[in-house]
Design a protein around this motif. Structure first.
Motif, PDB file in Angstrom:
ATOM      1  N   PRO A   9       0.773  -1.137  -0.107  1.00 27.74           N
ATOM      2  CA  PRO A   9       0.170   0.043  -0.018  1.00 27.74           C
ATOM      3  C   PRO A   9       0.926   1.070  -0.041  1.00 27.74           C
ATOM      4  N   MET A  10       0.099   2.460  -0.594  1.00 26.85           N
ATOM      5  CA  MET A  10       1.043   3.500  -0.650  1.00 26.85           C
ATOM      6  C   MET A  10       1.125   4.119   0.810  1.00 26.85           C
ATOM      7  N   SER A  11       2.375   4.452   1.088  1.00 28.05           N
ATOM      8  CA  SER A  11       2.342   5.200   2.338  1.00 28.05           C
ATOM      9  C   SER A  11       1.716   6.494   2.656  1.00 28.05           C
ATOM     10  N   LYS A  12       1.564   7.217   3.669  1.00 29.15           N
ATOM     11  CA  LYS A  12       0.720   8.299   3.904  1.00 29.15           C
ATOM     12  C   LYS A  12       1.728   9.663   3.309  1.00 29.15           C
ATOM     13  N   VAL A  51       3.087  14.841   5.788  1.00 29.71           N
ATOM     14  CA  VAL A  51       3.064  16.014   5.187  1.00 29.71           C
ATOM     15  C   VAL A  51       4.302  16.830   5.076  1.00 29.71           C
ATOM     16  N   ARG A  52       5.227  16.885   6.151  1.00 28.50           N
ATOM     17  CA  ARG A  52       6.693  17.348   6.269  1.00 28.50           C
ATOM     18  C   ARG A  52       7.438  16.536   5.340  1.00 28.50           C
ATOM     19  N   GLU A  53       7.440  15.204   5.321  1.00 26.20           N
ATOM     20  CA  GLU A  53       8.188  14.510   4.473  1.00 26.20           C
ATOM     21  C   GLU A  53       7.805  14.807   2.876  1.00 26.20           C
ATOM     22  N   ALA A  54       6.360  14.914   2.549  1.00 29.13           N
ATOM     23  CA  ALA A  54       6.138  15.324   1.342  1.00 29.13           C
ATOM     24  C   ALA A  54       6.840  16.460   0.868  1.00 29.13           C
ATOM     25  N   LEU A  55       6.700  17.424   1.803  1.00 27.98           N
ATOM     26  CA  LEU A  55       7.191  18.715   1.250  1.00 27.98           C
ATOM     27  C   LEU A  55       8.654  18.730   1.234  1.00 27.98           C
ATOM     28  N   ARG A  56       9.293  18.000   1.901  1.00 25.89           N
ATOM     29  CA  ARG A  56      10.770  17.944   1.673  1.00 25.89           C
ATOM     30  C   ARG A  56      11.154  17.435   0.124  1.00 25.89           C
ATOM     31  N   ARG A  57      10.301  16.316  -0.058  1.00 25.00           N
ATOM     32  CA  ARG A  57      10.603  15.710  -1.327  1.00 25.00           C
ATOM     33  C   ARG A  57      10.211  16.784  -2.569  1.00 25.00           C
ATOM     34  N   LEU A  58       9.163  17.490  -2.405  1.00 24.73           N
ATOM     35  CA  LEU A  58       8.634  18.335  -3.077  1.00 24.73           C
ATOM     36  C   LEU A  58      10.036  19.666  -3.516  1.00 24.73           C
ATOM     37  N   GLU A  59      10.613  20.020  -2.077  1.00 20.13           N
ATOM     38  CA  GLU A  59      11.733  20.985  -2.209  1.00 20.13           C
ATOM     39  C   GLU A  59      12.517  20.300  -3.059  1.00 20.13           C
ATOM     40  N   LYS A  60      13.026  19.097  -2.993  1.00 21.81           N
ATOM     41  CA  LYS A  60      14.079  18.309  -3.774  1.00 21.81           C
ATOM     42  C   LYS A  60      13.880  18.396  -5.295  1.00 21.81           C
ATOM     43  N   ASP A  61      12.511  18.509  -5.496  1.00 22.05           N
ATOM     44  CA  ASP A  61      12.041  18.332  -6.924  1.00 22.05           C
ATOM     45  C   ASP A  61      11.984  19.891  -7.308  1.00 22.05           C
TER      46      ASP A  61
END
Length: 217
Positions: A9-12, A51-61
Motif C-alpha cells: 500500500p502507498m505510504s501516507k 506532510v512534512r516528508e512530502a514537502l521535503r520531497r517537493l523541495e528536492k524537486d
C-alpha cells in the motif's frame, strides 16, 4: 517478485506527495501559494509528519521553496523557465521518438494508434477537455518505448517540474487541435516505417509549438 503479487500500500507520505504534486503540476495550486503543513494535513486527513516528508520531497524537486517566516511556498516560475521547460521537453521527447522508431513492436504501435483514435473521436465530438491528458499519455508512452531504462522516468520528471494549468492547454483551442492531431499522425507514420529522423523532427516541432502557444497565452 511476481507481477501478479499485490503491491504494498502507498505510504501516507507518498499519498500526500502524489496529491500535492498533481495539484502543483496542473496549476490547481498556483505559484506563490503558501503550503502550511497543518492545513494540508487537515485537508488530506493525515498527521503533520507525512506532510512534512512530502514537502521535503517537493523541495528536492524544486517545486517548493522555504523562506524565513513564510515556510513552504510553491515556486512561481517565469517566462525564462517556461522556455527552458519546453526546450528540454522537446529534446527528451524528440530523442524518445527517435529511439522508439528503432524498437517499437506491432502491439505497441497498435496501442498508440488506439489512443490516437480515441483522441480523434473526442476532438470530433468537441470533448477537448479530455485531449490534454491523453496527449500526455501518448507522448510518455512513446518515450517509455524508446528509453525504458532511463528516458521515460526523465521525461516524467521534466513534465512534473513545471505547472501546466488545464486551462493553458493548447488542446482547448479548436484552431490548434487539427494541427496537433496531424503531428501525432505524422509521428505514428514515422514510427511504423522506422524513420527515426522524421519521428524526432516532428516530435520536436510539435512540443515547441505547444511552448510557443503557452508563451503567447
Amino acid at each position: 517478485m511476481s507481477s501478479t503479487e499485490p503491491r504494498p500500500p502507498m505510504s501516507k507520505a507518498d499519498y500526500v506527495y502524489s496529491v500535492l504534486l498533481e495539484e502543483i503540476r496542473t496549476g490547481r495550486i498556483p505559484g506563490g501559494t503558501a503550503l502550511r503543513a497543518g492545513e494540508v494535513a487537515k485537508r488530506l486527513g493525515v498527521s503533520v509528519t507525512p506532510v512534512r516528508e512530502a514537502l521535503r520531497r517537493l523541495e528536492k524537486d524544486r517545486l517548493i521553496s522555504y523562506e524565513a517566516h513564510h515556510g513552504a511556498t510553491v515556486v512561481d516560475l517565469g517566462d525564462e523557465a517556461l522556455a527552458e521547460y519546453y526546450g528540454v521537453r522537446a529534446v527528451v521527447e524528440g530523442l524518445g521518438a527517435r529511439l522508439a522508431a528503432a524498437r517499437i513492436t506491432a502491439s505497441e504501435l497498435a496501442e498508440l494508434r488506439e489512443l490516437h483514435a480515441s483522441m480523434a473521436d473526442d476532438a470530433a465530438r468537441g470533448r477537448h477537455d479530455r485531449l490534454g491528458e491523453q496527449s500526455r499519455r501518448f507522448h510518455l508512452r512513446i518515450v517509455d518505448i524508446g528509453g525504458p531504462a532511463f528516458l521515460g522516468a526523465h521525461a516524467r520528471s521534466v513534465r512534473n517540474s513545471f505547472p501546466v494549468p488545464a486551462e493553458a492547454s493548447l488542446w482547448l483551442d479548436e484552431t490548434q487541435v487539427k494541427a496537433q492531431l496531424e503531428a501525432h499522425e505524422g509521428i505514428l507514420a514515422a514510427l511504423e516505417s522506422g524513420d527515426a529522423d522524421t519521428a524526432e523532427r516532428i516530435m520536436i516541432d510539435h512540443v515547441r509549438r505547444a511552448g510557443e502557444f503557452r508563451q503567447q497565452h
